[in-house]
Scaffold this motif. Sequence first.
Motif, mmCIF file in Angstrom:
data_model
loop_
_atom_site.group_PDB
_atom_site.id
_atom_site.type_symbol
_atom_site.label_atom_id
_atom_site.label_comp_id
_atom_site.label_asym_id
_atom_site.label_seq_id
_atom_site.Cartn_x
_atom_site.Cartn_y
_atom_site.Cartn_z
ATOM 1 N N ILE A 1 -9.490 2.894 1.862
ATOM 2 C CA ILE A 1 -10.773 2.943 2.572
ATOM 3 C C ILE A 1 -10.724 2.020 3.789
ATOM 4 O O ILE A 1 -11.117 2.392 4.902
ATOM 5 N N TYR A 2 -10.211 0.798 3.578
ATOM 6 C CA TYR A 2 -10.103 -0.146 4.694
ATOM 7 C C TYR A 2 -9.082 0.340 5.718
ATOM 8 O O TYR A 2 -9.297 0.212 6.935
ATOM 9 N N LEU A 3 -7.949 0.902 5.250
ATOM 10 C CA LEU A 3 -6.933 1.387 6.176
ATOM 11 C C LEU A 3 -7.466 2.536 7.011
ATOM 12 O O LEU A 3 -7.323 2.547 8.245
ATOM 13 N N ASN A 4 -8.093 3.522 6.347
ATOM 14 C CA ASN A 4 -8.607 4.679 7.060
ATOM 15 C C ASN A 4 -9.736 4.290 8.000
ATOM 16 O O ASN A 4 -9.843 4.827 9.114
ATOM 17 N N TYR B 1 -3.812 10.259 -7.618
ATOM 18 C CA TYR B 1 -5.020 11.058 -7.478
ATOM 19 C C TYR B 1 -4.658 12.542 -7.431
ATOM 20 O O TYR B 1 -3.594 12.922 -6.938
ATOM 21 N N SER B 2 -5.565 13.357 -7.895
ATOM 22 C CA SER B 2 -5.437 14.796 -7.661
ATOM 23 C C SER B 2 -5.820 15.097 -6.220
ATOM 24 O O SER B 2 -6.408 14.254 -5.527
ATOM 25 N N SER B 3 -5.513 16.315 -5.751
ATOM 26 C CA SER B 3 -5.888 16.674 -4.382
ATOM 27 C C SER B 3 -7.402 16.658 -4.215
ATOM 28 O O SER B 3 -7.916 16.282 -3.151
ATOM 29 N N GLY B 4 -8.126 17.045 -5.267
ATOM 30 C CA GLY B 4 -9.588 17.027 -5.193
ATOM 31 C C GLY B 4 -10.137 15.622 -5.060
ATOM 32 O O GLY B 4 -11.063 15.358 -4.275
ATOM 33 N N MET B 5 -9.589 14.671 -5.820
ATOM 34 C CA MET B 5 -10.035 13.275 -5.723
ATOM 35 C C MET B 5 -9.699 12.691 -4.349
ATOM 36 O O MET B 5 -10.497 11.939 -3.771
ATOM 37 N N THR B 6 -8.533 13.042 -3.828
ATOM 38 C CA THR B 6 -8.129 12.533 -2.522
ATOM 39 C C THR B 6 -9.070 12.998 -1.427
ATOM 40 O O THR B 6 -9.487 12.211 -0.568
ATOM 41 N N VAL B 7 -9.417 14.286 -1.449
ATOM 42 C CA VAL B 7 -10.300 14.803 -0.403
ATOM 43 C C VAL B 7 -11.713 14.263 -0.570
ATOM 44 O O VAL B 7 -12.428 14.054 0.414
ATOM 45 N N ARG B 8 -12.137 13.991 -1.802
ATOM 46 C CA ARG B 8 -13.439 13.358 -2.021
ATOM 47 C C ARG B 8 -13.502 12.007 -1.313
ATOM 48 O O ARG B 8 -14.448 11.699 -0.590
ATOM 49 N N LEU B 9 -12.470 11.188 -1.557
ATOM 50 C CA LEU B 9 -12.465 9.852 -0.969
ATOM 51 C C LEU B 9 -12.317 9.909 0.543
ATOM 52 O O LEU B 9 -12.993 9.173 1.272
ATOM 53 N N ALA B 10 -11.451 10.804 1.034
ATOM 54 C CA ALA B 10 -11.242 10.914 2.479
ATOM 55 C C ALA B 10 -12.519 11.349 3.187
ATOM 56 O O ALA B 10 -12.869 10.823 4.255
ATOM 57 N N PHE B 11 -13.231 12.332 2.619
ATOM 58 C CA PHE B 11 -14.475 12.787 3.245
ATOM 59 C C PHE B 11 -15.527 11.687 3.195
ATOM 60 O O PHE B 11 -16.282 11.496 4.162
ATOM 61 N N ALA B 12 -15.600 10.965 2.079
ATOM 62 C CA ALA B 12 -16.587 9.891 1.959
ATOM 63 C C ALA B 12 -16.383 8.830 3.034
ATOM 64 O O ALA B 12 -17.345 8.336 3.629
ATOM 65 N N VAL B 13 -15.122 8.492 3.316
ATOM 66 C CA VAL B 13 -14.835 7.508 4.358
ATOM 67 C C VAL B 13 -15.264 8.037 5.726
ATOM 68 O O VAL B 13 -15.975 7.366 6.478
ATOM 69 N N GLU C 1 -6.537 17.274 7.016
ATOM 70 C CA GLU C 1 -5.704 17.640 5.886
ATOM 71 C C GLU C 1 -5.998 16.688 4.748
ATOM 72 O O GLU C 1 -6.459 15.560 4.961
ATOM 73 N N VAL C 2 -5.707 17.115 3.526
ATOM 74 C CA VAL C 2 -5.957 16.276 2.364
ATOM 75 C C VAL C 2 -5.114 15.006 2.478
ATOM 76 O O VAL C 2 -3.897 15.061 2.606
ATOM 77 N N GLY C 3 -5.790 13.844 2.458
ATOM 78 C CA GLY C 3 -5.069 12.576 2.477
ATOM 79 C C GLY C 3 -4.596 12.138 3.845
ATOM 80 O O GLY C 3 -3.749 11.247 3.933
ATOM 81 N N THR C 4 -5.117 12.744 4.918
ATOM 82 C CA THR C 4 -4.713 12.321 6.257
ATOM 83 C C THR C 4 -5.030 10.843 6.459
ATOM 84 O O THR C 4 -6.159 10.411 6.271
ATOM 85 N N GLY C 5 -4.028 10.059 6.842
ATOM 86 C CA GLY C 5 -4.243 8.637 7.070
ATOM 87 C C GLY C 5 -4.206 7.795 5.825
ATOM 88 O O GLY C 5 -4.411 6.575 5.890
ATOM 89 N N PHE C 6 -3.946 8.377 4.657
ATOM 90 C CA PHE C 6 -3.883 7.637 3.408
ATOM 91 C C PHE C 6 -2.443 7.264 3.098
ATOM 92 O O PHE C 6 -1.517 8.053 3.304
ATOM 93 N N ASN C 7 -2.242 6.047 2.578
ATOM 94 C CA ASN C 7 -0.938 5.605 2.089
ATOM 95 C C ASN C 7 -0.938 5.772 0.574
ATOM 96 O O ASN C 7 -1.718 5.116 -0.121
ATOM 97 N N PRO C 8 -0.067 6.627 0.030
ATOM 98 C CA PRO C 8 -0.109 6.901 -1.417
ATOM 99 C C PRO C 8 0.197 5.684 -2.280
ATOM 100 O O PRO C 8 -0.168 5.657 -3.464
ATOM 101 N N GLU C 9 0.851 4.666 -1.703
ATOM 102 C CA GLU C 9 1.172 3.477 -2.492
ATOM 103 C C GLU C 9 -0.002 2.501 -2.578
ATOM 104 O O GLU C 9 -0.007 1.606 -3.434
ATOM 105 N N LEU C 10 -0.991 2.665 -1.701
ATOM 106 C CA LEU C 10 -2.156 1.787 -1.722
ATOM 107 C C LEU C 10 -3.227 2.333 -2.644
ATOM 108 O O LEU C 10 -3.284 3.530 -2.931
#
Length: 426
Positions: free
Chosen positions: A131-134, A169-181, A116-125
Motif C-alpha cells: 500500500i505504501y509502495l503503490n 494472495y489470489s488474483s482476486g485479493m490482489t485486485v481488491r487491494l490494488a483497486f482500494a489503493v 493489470e492485476v498487481g501492477t506496481g506490487f512487489n510480491p515479496e512485500l
Amino acid sequence: MDTTILKAENISKQYRLGVVGSGTLRDDFKRLVARVRGKEDPFLKVGDVNDRSKTSSEDYVWALRDINFEVRRGEVLGIIGKNGAGKSTLLKILSRVTAPTTGTIKSRGRIASLLEVGTGFNPELTGRENIYLNGAILGMTKAEITSKLDEIIAFSGCERYIDTPTKRYSSGMTVRLAFAVAAHLEPEILVVDEVLAVGDAEFQKKAIGKMQDISSGEGRTVLFVSHNMASVQNLCTRGILLENGTVTIDDKVNRVIEKYMQAAQHGASEELIKGIDSTERTGSMVMQIKNVELVTEKVGRFPATGSPLTFKFELDNPQHISIKDLRLDFRVDDYMGQRLLWFSTSIFENEDKRQAYYISFHLNKLPLNSGQYFVTTHLSVKNEIADWAKNAFHFNVEEGFFYHSFKKVATSQSKVLTDFELLFND
C-alpha cells in the motif's frame, strides 16, 4: 471556465512486430539522427492498421492512429471495443506507462491507474507494505497514505491477510487491494482497465459504487474499460468506441454501446444452424460441441416470443465417452451481457454405456422478448472442462405473444416448461 482535465491530441502508437528496435543498426541510427534534428521518425510513414483478422507482410503496425478526445472534470468515460482494438495501449499512454509515437497528452492533476492485476506490487512485500509502495508510485506522501490506510484495508476486505506477502494472495485479493489503493488516494483522474472482472460479484458492485462516488460526489474523472456492457452503461455517461486503433464514435454511452453491438453482429450468419466459433474457447477438447441447430415451430423461421424452441447440440465424441460422464450447461445473455436463462443437465444412469451424439433442450414457450441473444456453452466430462466457449453463438428472436389469449393472463400463472432429450448412438 474550462473544465477540461484531460486532452489527447493526435495520439498514435506504432510497434514493430517480432523484434525490438528497427531490426538493423542502420535503421536505428537513422531514427536517432532524426530525433536529434527534431525531425519526424522516418519509419512513421509505413505500417498497417491494427487488424488481427488480416495477414500482412508489413513489419510495423499502428496500435493507435490519430486519437483525439477531451474529458471534463467529473466525467466518467467508457472506452470499449473488441480485443486488440487498442484500449489497453491507449490507457498505458494516458497513464504514462508508455510514450506515444506521435501526439501529446495534456492533463491536470494526478493520474492513478489500475491496468493489470498487481501492477506496481512487489510480491515479496506484505499487503500493508505494498500500500505504501503503490501510494508512493502514485505520488502520495507517507503521511497521506497513513491517513487513508484504515479505509483502504477495510474496503479491500483483506484485513486478515494485510501483513502477509502478496505472493500468497489470489488474483482476486490482489485486485481488491490494488483497486482500494488507487481509489482512496484521491487522484484527479482514475484509469481502470478490465481488471475488475477478476473480482467476485460483490466486489465488482462495491468498486462500481466507489467509482460513482468518486465521479459524482468528489467531482473526479474516471476512464473505464470493460467488456461488460451493463457495467459500462450503469457507470459511464459518455463512451468512445475503438476499432483497429481508431475512434469510430464518440457519443453518449447508449449510442456507443449500440454501435459496438452492431459491429459485433456484422457479417454474422442468420441461419438456424450455428457453428461454434468463439475466440474465447478453452478445455481439454476430449469432447466438443460441433454446432447447434435451432428448431422452431415454423421451418426456416426465427424463434418468436411464446413459441416452442429446441436447442439441438451436435457433439463430436471421438473417444466414445459414455453419457454418465457427461454434463452440459449453457446460458443465454442479452446484448448487455446480463444472464437471462440458464440450462443445466447431467446424467445419473450409471449403468448406461451408450455414447451421446446429440443433446436437445426443448422450451414449450420461449420467454424472451424480440431482440438478439448470445449463448455461452460449458461441456464437461467427469467434472473437468472439455469445451467452454464464451459467446459461442447468437440468435434472433422475433416479436410474438407469450400468452396466446389475453383472457388467460388473469387466471393462469406464467410457467415455462423445459424438456430434455438425449439422442444416442445405438
